[in-house]
Write a protein that holds these residues in place. Structure first.
Motif, PDB file in Angstrom:
ATOM      1  N   LYS A 171      -2.603  -0.417  -0.396  1.00  0.00           N
ATOM      2  CA  LYS A 171      -3.553   0.315  -1.250  1.00  0.00           C
ATOM      3  C   LYS A 171      -4.562   1.095  -0.409  1.00  0.00           C
ATOM      4  O   LYS A 171      -4.911   2.224  -0.722  1.00  0.00           O
ATOM      5  N   LYS A 172      -4.996   0.494   0.682  1.00  0.00           N
ATOM      6  CA  LYS A 172      -6.006   1.127   1.534  1.00  0.00           C
ATOM      7  C   LYS A 172      -5.407   2.150   2.501  1.00  0.00           C
ATOM      8  O   LYS A 172      -5.962   3.221   2.699  1.00  0.00           O
ATOM      9  N   PHE A 173      -4.259   1.802   3.112  1.00  0.00           N
ATOM     10  CA  PHE A 173      -3.743   2.619   4.210  1.00  0.00           C
ATOM     11  C   PHE A 173      -2.405   3.297   3.929  1.00  0.00           C
ATOM     12  O   PHE A 173      -1.902   4.033   4.775  1.00  0.00           O
ATOM     13  N   GLY A 174      -1.782   3.040   2.802  1.00  0.00           N
ATOM     14  CA  GLY A 174      -0.488   3.648   2.497  1.00  0.00           C
ATOM     15  C   GLY A 174       0.673   2.773   2.939  1.00  0.00           C
ATOM     16  O   GLY A 174       0.489   1.716   3.541  1.00  0.00           O
ATOM     17  N   ASP A 175       1.888   3.243   2.651  1.00  0.00           N
ATOM     18  CA  ASP A 175       3.096   2.456   2.917  1.00  0.00           C
ATOM     19  C   ASP A 175       3.494   2.400   4.383  1.00  0.00           C
ATOM     20  O   ASP A 175       4.115   1.451   4.823  1.00  0.00           O
ATOM     21  N   ASP A 176       3.182   3.436   5.138  1.00  0.00           N
ATOM     22  CA  ASP A 176       3.627   3.513   6.530  1.00  0.00           C
ATOM     23  C   ASP A 176       2.867   2.535   7.409  1.00  0.00           C
ATOM     24  O   ASP A 176       1.643   2.433   7.333  1.00  0.00           O
ATOM     25  N   LEU A 177       3.612   1.830   8.255  1.00  0.00           N
ATOM     26  CA  LEU A 177       2.988   0.924   9.215  1.00  0.00           C
ATOM     27  C   LEU A 177       2.405   1.746  10.362  1.00  0.00           C
ATOM     28  O   LEU A 177       2.954   2.799  10.721  1.00  0.00           O
ATOM     29  N   PRO A 178       1.311   1.300  10.958  1.00  0.00           N
ATOM     30  CA  PRO A 178       0.694   2.067  12.044  1.00  0.00           C
ATOM     31  C   PRO A 178       1.588   2.099  13.284  1.00  0.00           C
ATOM     32  O   PRO A 178       2.273   1.131  13.589  1.00  0.00           O
ATOM     33  N   SER A 179       1.531   3.242  13.972  1.00  0.00           N
ATOM     34  CA  SER A 179       2.370   3.388  15.162  1.00  0.00           C
ATOM     35  C   SER A 179       1.578   3.105  16.439  1.00  0.00           C
ATOM     36  O   SER A 179       2.150   2.705  17.441  1.00  0.00           O
ATOM     37  N   ASP A 180       0.277   3.304  16.400  1.00  0.00           N
ATOM     38  CA  ASP A 180      -0.510   3.067  17.616  1.00  0.00           C
ATOM     39  C   ASP A 180      -1.403   1.829  17.475  1.00  0.00           C
ATOM     40  O   ASP A 180      -1.692   1.364  16.380  1.00  0.00           O
ATOM     41  N   PHE A 181      -1.813   1.322  18.604  1.00  0.00           N
ATOM     42  CA  PHE A 181      -2.585   0.085  18.668  1.00  0.00           C
ATOM     43  C   PHE A 181      -3.926   0.211  17.946  1.00  0.00           C
ATOM     44  O   PHE A 181      -4.359  -0.706  17.255  1.00  0.00           O
ATOM     45  N   GLU A 213      -4.870   2.095  15.381  1.00  0.00           N
ATOM     46  CA  GLU A 213      -4.735   2.064  13.923  1.00  0.00           C
ATOM     47  C   GLU A 213      -4.340   0.669  13.442  1.00  0.00           C
ATOM     48  O   GLU A 213      -4.829   0.188  12.428  1.00  0.00           O
ATOM     49  N   LYS A 214      -3.472   0.011  14.193  1.00  0.00           N
ATOM     50  CA  LYS A 214      -3.065  -1.356  13.840  1.00  0.00           C
ATOM     51  C   LYS A 214      -4.270  -2.288  13.877  1.00  0.00           C
ATOM     52  O   LYS A 214      -4.476  -3.106  12.977  1.00  0.00           O
ATOM     53  N   SER A 215      -5.091  -2.155  14.912  1.00  0.00           N
ATOM     54  CA  SER A 215      -6.298  -2.982  15.041  1.00  0.00           C
ATOM     55  C   SER A 215      -7.244  -2.757  13.869  1.00  0.00           C
ATOM     56  O   SER A 215      -7.839  -3.700  13.353  1.00  0.00           O
ATOM     57  N   LYS A 216      -7.358  -1.514  13.461  1.00  0.00           N
ATOM     58  CA  LYS A 216      -8.233  -1.170  12.329  1.00  0.00           C
ATOM     59  C   LYS A 216      -7.745  -1.867  11.050  1.00  0.00           C
ATOM     60  O   LYS A 216      -8.542  -2.447  10.309  1.00  0.00           O
ATOM     61  N   GLN A 217      -6.436  -1.832  10.822  1.00  0.00           N
ATOM     62  CA  GLN A 217      -5.879  -2.447   9.624  1.00  0.00           C
ATOM     63  C   GLN A 217      -5.988  -3.976   9.683  1.00  0.00           C
ATOM     64  O   GLN A 217      -6.267  -4.615   8.670  1.00  0.00           O
ATOM     65  N   VAL A 218      -5.781  -4.536  10.856  1.00  0.00           N
ATOM     66  CA  VAL A 218      -5.911  -5.983  11.023  1.00  0.00           C
ATOM     67  C   VAL A 218      -7.349  -6.416  10.733  1.00  0.00           C
ATOM     68  O   VAL A 218      -7.581  -7.394  10.003  1.00  0.00           O
ATOM     69  N   ARG A 219      -8.314  -5.698  11.284  1.00  0.00           N
ATOM     70  CA  ARG A 219      -9.729  -6.033  11.044  1.00  0.00           C
ATOM     71  C   ARG A 219     -10.072  -5.938   9.558  1.00  0.00           C
ATOM     72  O   ARG A 219     -10.809  -6.764   9.016  1.00  0.00           O
ATOM     73  N   TYR A 220      -9.540  -4.918   8.907  1.00  0.00           N
ATOM     74  CA  TYR A 220      -9.794  -4.749   7.476  1.00  0.00           C
ATOM     75  C   TYR A 220      -9.284  -5.971   6.696  1.00  0.00           C
ATOM     76  O   TYR A 220     -10.000  -6.526   5.856  1.00  0.00           O
ATOM     77  N   LEU A 221      -8.050  -6.378   6.982  1.00  0.00           N
ATOM     78  CA  LEU A 221      -7.472  -7.522   6.270  1.00  0.00           C
ATOM     79  C   LEU A 221      -8.205  -8.821   6.601  1.00  0.00           C
ATOM     80  O   LEU A 221      -8.366  -9.689   5.741  1.00  0.00           O
ATOM     81  N   GLN A 222      -8.683  -8.943   7.832  1.00  0.00           N
ATOM     82  CA  GLN A 222      -9.467 -10.124   8.188  1.00  0.00           C
ATOM     83  C   GLN A 222     -10.773 -10.148   7.400  1.00  0.00           C
ATOM     84  O   GLN A 222     -11.197 -11.199   6.925  1.00  0.00           O
ATOM     85  N   GLY A 240      -4.482 -15.109   9.617  1.00  0.00           N
ATOM     86  CA  GLY A 240      -3.778 -14.345  10.635  1.00  0.00           C
ATOM     87  C   GLY A 240      -2.289 -14.226  10.382  1.00  0.00           C
ATOM     88  O   GLY A 240      -1.714 -13.143  10.556  1.00  0.00           O
ATOM     89  N   ASP A 241      -1.645 -15.317   9.955  1.00  0.00           N
ATOM     90  CA  ASP A 241      -0.199 -15.237   9.726  1.00  0.00           C
ATOM     91  C   ASP A 241       0.143 -14.320   8.558  1.00  0.00           C
ATOM     92  O   ASP A 241       1.179 -13.661   8.558  1.00  0.00           O
ATOM     93  N   MET A 242      -0.749 -14.230   7.572  1.00  0.00           N
ATOM     94  CA  MET A 242      -0.547 -13.316   6.443  1.00  0.00           C
ATOM     95  C   MET A 242      -0.655 -11.866   6.906  1.00  0.00           C
ATOM     96  O   MET A 242       0.031 -10.989   6.400  1.00  0.00           O
ATOM     97  N   ILE A 243      -1.522 -11.653   7.870  1.00  0.00           N
ATOM     98  CA  ILE A 243      -1.760 -10.298   8.374  1.00  0.00           C
ATOM     99  C   ILE A 243      -0.638  -9.870   9.316  1.00  0.00           C
ATOM    100  O   ILE A 243      -0.026  -8.814   9.139  1.00  0.00           O
ATOM    101  N   TYR A 244      -0.366 -10.688  10.317  1.00  0.00           N
ATOM    102  CA  TYR A 244       0.580 -10.290  11.361  1.00  0.00           C
ATOM    103  C   TYR A 244       2.017 -10.257  10.876  1.00  0.00           C
ATOM    104  O   TYR A 244       2.857  -9.587  11.480  1.00  0.00           O
ATOM    105  N   GLU A 245       2.305 -10.942   9.792  1.00  0.00           N
ATOM    106  CA  GLU A 245       3.657 -10.898   9.221  1.00  0.00           C
ATOM    107  C   GLU A 245       4.028  -9.471   8.810  1.00  0.00           C
ATOM    108  O   GLU A 245       5.182  -9.066   8.922  1.00  0.00           O
ATOM    109  N   GLN A 246       3.029  -8.704   8.385  1.00  0.00           N
ATOM    110  CA  GLN A 246       3.279  -7.332   7.942  1.00  0.00           C
ATOM    111  C   GLN A 246       3.675  -6.400   9.085  1.00  0.00           C
ATOM    112  O   GLN A 246       4.376  -5.430   8.874  1.00  0.00           O
ATOM    113  N   PHE A 247       3.184  -6.700  10.272  1.00  0.00           N
ATOM    114  CA  PHE A 247       3.363  -5.783  11.398  1.00  0.00           C
ATOM    115  C   PHE A 247       4.546  -6.150  12.277  1.00  0.00           C
ATOM    116  O   PHE A 247       4.780  -5.515  13.300  1.00  0.00           O
TER     117      PHE A 247
END
Length: 152
Positions: free
Chosen positions: A116-126, A128-137, A143-150
């Protein structure tokens, strides 16, 4: 303040929204402090709360259930929900019981919130991934709920 005034104030508060016992106690205590020359009679507050309890106007179980549904709709994870409910003064056992009984797939909820926040595409760079991880935290997911997505 006397019993009747405090009781009417409590009914006024409860007519606007549901309160847990601890939160209502704090509001009544603050009101008594303001209106009673800074004198607080906690026994009087407890009597009024007992009367409200007898009349079934106070029900922490119902309030936790409603708040839990609200927080899930807002996209909060279990850690954030637990924190919010603790701040409102609910006991740990009640919170845990409701978290165990809630019908939510937290892994799916984390995916839904990220999408909902970032769209369907998974981040390609570190970065953007860090930003999304922090948001979910910050939303209260484990952590396992978050990292499972990536994982890919």
């Amino acid at each position: 303040m006397n019993d009747l005034e405090l009781y009417q104030y409590a009914l006024f508060l409860l007519s606007r929204r549901d309160y847990g016992r601890a939160e209502l106690f704090a509001r009544m205590k603050r009101r008594m402090y303001e209106k009673n020359d800074r004198i607080i009679d906690e026994l009087l507050i407890e009597r009024v709360l007992a009367k409200l309890d007898e009349q079934h106007f106070l029900d922490d179980d119902r309030v936790v259930s409603l708040l839990m549904q609200s927080y899930v709709r807002k996209g909060y994870g279990p850690l954030r929900i637990k924190q919010e409910l603790r701040q409102k003064g609910f006991i740990e056992a009640l919170i845990e019981t409701h978290l165990e009984n809630v019908e939510v797939d937290w892994f799916e909820k984390a995916i839904e919130v990220r999408t909902k926040k970032f769209g369907d595409d998974l981040p390609s760079d570190f970065k953007e991934k860090s930003k999304q991880v922090r948001y979910l935290q910050s939303r209260g997911f484990f952590g396992d709920m978050i990292y499972e997505q990536f994982k890919n």
